[in-house]
Design a protein around this motif. Structure first.
Motif, PDB file in Angstrom:
ATOM      1  N   GLY A  80       0.781  -1.227   0.000  1.00 25.87           N
ATOM      2  CA  GLY A  80       0.000   0.000   0.000  1.00 25.87           C
ATOM      3  C   GLY A  80       0.807   1.269   0.000  1.00 25.87           C
ATOM      4  O   GLY A  80       0.239   2.365   0.060  1.00 25.87           O
ATOM      5  N   VAL A  81       2.127   1.165  -0.056  1.00 24.38           N
ATOM      6  CA  VAL A  81       3.005   2.338  -0.062  1.00 24.38           C
ATOM      7  C   VAL A  81       3.558   2.519  -1.476  1.00 24.38           C
ATOM      8  O   VAL A  81       3.964   1.549  -2.123  1.00 24.38           O
ATOM      9  CB  VAL A  81       4.161   2.177   0.945  1.00 24.38           C
ATOM     10  CG1 VAL A  81       5.110   3.368   0.875  1.00 24.38           C
ATOM     11  CG2 VAL A  81       3.609   2.032   2.362  1.00 24.38           C
ATOM     12  N   GLY A  82       3.576   3.737  -1.962  1.00 23.65           N
ATOM     13  CA  GLY A  82       4.008   4.018  -3.320  1.00 23.65           C
ATOM     14  C   GLY A  82       5.484   3.751  -3.564  1.00 23.65           C
ATOM     15  O   GLY A  82       6.256   3.472  -2.634  1.00 23.65           O
ATOM     16  N   ARG A  83       5.883   3.873  -4.812  1.00 22.50           N
ATOM     17  CA  ARG A  83       7.273   3.646  -5.236  1.00 22.50           C
ATOM     18  C   ARG A  83       8.015   4.978  -5.330  1.00 22.50           C
ATOM     19  O   ARG A  83       7.393   6.041  -5.467  1.00 22.50           O
ATOM     20  CB  ARG A  83       7.304   2.942  -6.591  1.00 22.50           C
ATOM     21  CG  ARG A  83       6.442   1.685  -6.688  1.00 22.50           C
ATOM     22  CD  ARG A  83       6.932   0.572  -5.789  1.00 22.50           C
ATOM     23  NE  ARG A  83       6.047  -0.592  -5.846  1.00 22.50           N
ATOM     24  CZ  ARG A  83       6.204  -1.617  -6.693  1.00 22.50           C
ATOM     25  NH1 ARG A  83       7.200  -1.614  -7.571  1.00 22.50           N
ATOM     26  NH2 ARG A  83       5.379  -2.642  -6.658  1.00 22.50           N
ATOM     27  N   PRO A  84       9.339   4.944  -5.326  1.00 19.11           N
ATOM     28  CA  PRO A  84      10.120   6.182  -5.469  1.00 19.11           C
ATOM     29  C   PRO A  84       9.983   6.779  -6.868  1.00 19.11           C
ATOM     30  O   PRO A  84       9.930   6.057  -7.868  1.00 19.11           O
ATOM     31  CB  PRO A  84      11.566   5.719  -5.217  1.00 19.11           C
ATOM     32  CG  PRO A  84      11.444   4.391  -4.540  1.00 19.11           C
ATOM     33  CD  PRO A  84      10.188   3.782  -5.057  1.00 19.11           C
ATOM     34  N   GLY A  85       9.937   8.109  -6.933  1.00 24.04           N
ATOM     35  CA  GLY A  85       9.866   8.806  -8.204  1.00 24.04           C
ATOM     36  C   GLY A  85      11.242   9.091  -8.764  1.00 24.04           C
ATOM     37  O   GLY A  85      12.239   8.488  -8.354  1.00 24.04           O
ATOM     38  N   HIS A  86      11.314  10.049  -9.690  1.00 26.42           N
ATOM     39  CA  HIS A  86      12.578  10.349 -10.352  1.00 26.42           C
ATOM     40  C   HIS A  86      13.556  11.001  -9.372  1.00 26.42           C
ATOM     41  O   HIS A  86      13.166  11.533  -8.332  1.00 26.42           O
ATOM     42  CB  HIS A  86      12.337  11.251 -11.562  1.00 26.42           C
ATOM     43  CG  HIS A  86      11.794  12.605 -11.214  1.00 26.42           C
ATOM     44  ND1 HIS A  86      10.457  12.848 -11.022  1.00 26.42           N
ATOM     45  CD2 HIS A  86      12.420  13.797 -11.023  1.00 26.42           C
ATOM     46  CE1 HIS A  86      10.264  14.121 -10.731  1.00 26.42           C
ATOM     47  NE2 HIS A  86      11.437  14.718 -10.714  1.00 26.42           N
ATOM     48  N   ALA A  87      14.818  10.987  -9.746  1.00 28.33           N
ATOM     49  CA  ALA A  87      15.879  11.480  -8.870  1.00 28.33           C
ATOM     50  C   ALA A  87      15.860  12.999  -8.767  1.00 28.33           C
ATOM     51  O   ALA A  87      15.758  13.711  -9.771  1.00 28.33           O
ATOM     52  CB  ALA A  87      17.227  11.006  -9.387  1.00 28.33           C
TER      53      ALA A  87
END
Length: 231
Positions: A80-87
């Protein structure tokens, strides 16, 4: 890595009573040995902070070699926790918390640390770009007080996941700069002497221990209890 948010309410209450030196609060989580669950506790606490903060919360991984926190979020280990976005550039326009000996005049070496916002949250997770190092180059940790001061001005919380002391003394480098250090220990394995030795090491480095999180079980889901121990 486990989601332990529902088990950290006591620790949250203790941590919010800590008065920051200036700007946002900074807490570091640290264990004496590997396998104590430090990353689970740090990530879970950071998620709690991000849900309550008006500004960004930073989750800073001092394991520059492996980047386990960024990897865990990327794999969706926490349901239920999102993924990392761009750097995003995490250099903050000042001195860095690391150095690469022999490359001080190379501008790119000052921007090896990135921050990635977790989708849908006010949470940034750091990642170190090891792939930009040349073969044989080594990274050294350094206090860089100006970097931490800049971070305090831009974030409500900074949560630092330090490597176990048995593996690296990196956490001791930053202990004097944070508002408090939380020790993470496995109750069945760690004796009182080991906990006191870790506390003594943190305090000798100039840090303040504000609590201990006891890992109650060896396997399966790991209930935790936060205990205020002074500070």
């Amino acid at each position: 890595m486990l989601d332990l948010r529902q088990d950290l309410s006591g620790l949250w209450q203790a941590a919010t009573r800590v008065t920051p030196r200036a700007g946002g609060r900074m807490l570091m989580f640290m264990a004496a040995r590997e396998g104590e669950g430090t990353s689970s506790v740090a990530a879970s606490f950071a998620l709690m902070a991000a849900a309550r903060a008006a500004r960004m919360t930073w989750l800073i991984d001092l394991d520059l070699r492996e980047n386990p926190l960024y990897t865990a979020f990327s794999k969706g280990i926490l349901s239920g926790v999102g993924r990392p976005g761009h750097a995003l550039d995490a250099s903050l326009g000042t001195e860095q918390i690391y150095s690469v000996p022999g490359s001080e005049t190379v501008p790119a070496m000052s921007k090896l640390l990135t921050a990635h916002q977790i989708d849908g949250l006010r949470l940034l997770v750091t990642r170190f770009r090891n792939e930009r190092l040349s073969p044989g180059q080594r990274v050294r940790m350094q206090a860089a007080a100006a970097w931490w001061d800049a971070l305090r001005r831009s974030a409500d919380w900074a949560i630092i996941d330090a490597p176990a002391l048995a593996r690296s003394a990196a956490g001791l480098t930053y202990a004097p700069l944070v508002d408090g250090v939380v020790l993470v220990v496995q109750a069945e394995a760690a004796g009182a002497g080991e906990v006191e030795d870790l506390r003594a090491a943190v305090e000798a480095a100039g840090g303040t221990v504000i609590g201990v999180v006891m890992n109650r079980l060896k396997a399966g889901r790991t209930p935790l209890s936060g205990q205020r121990t002074g500070g």
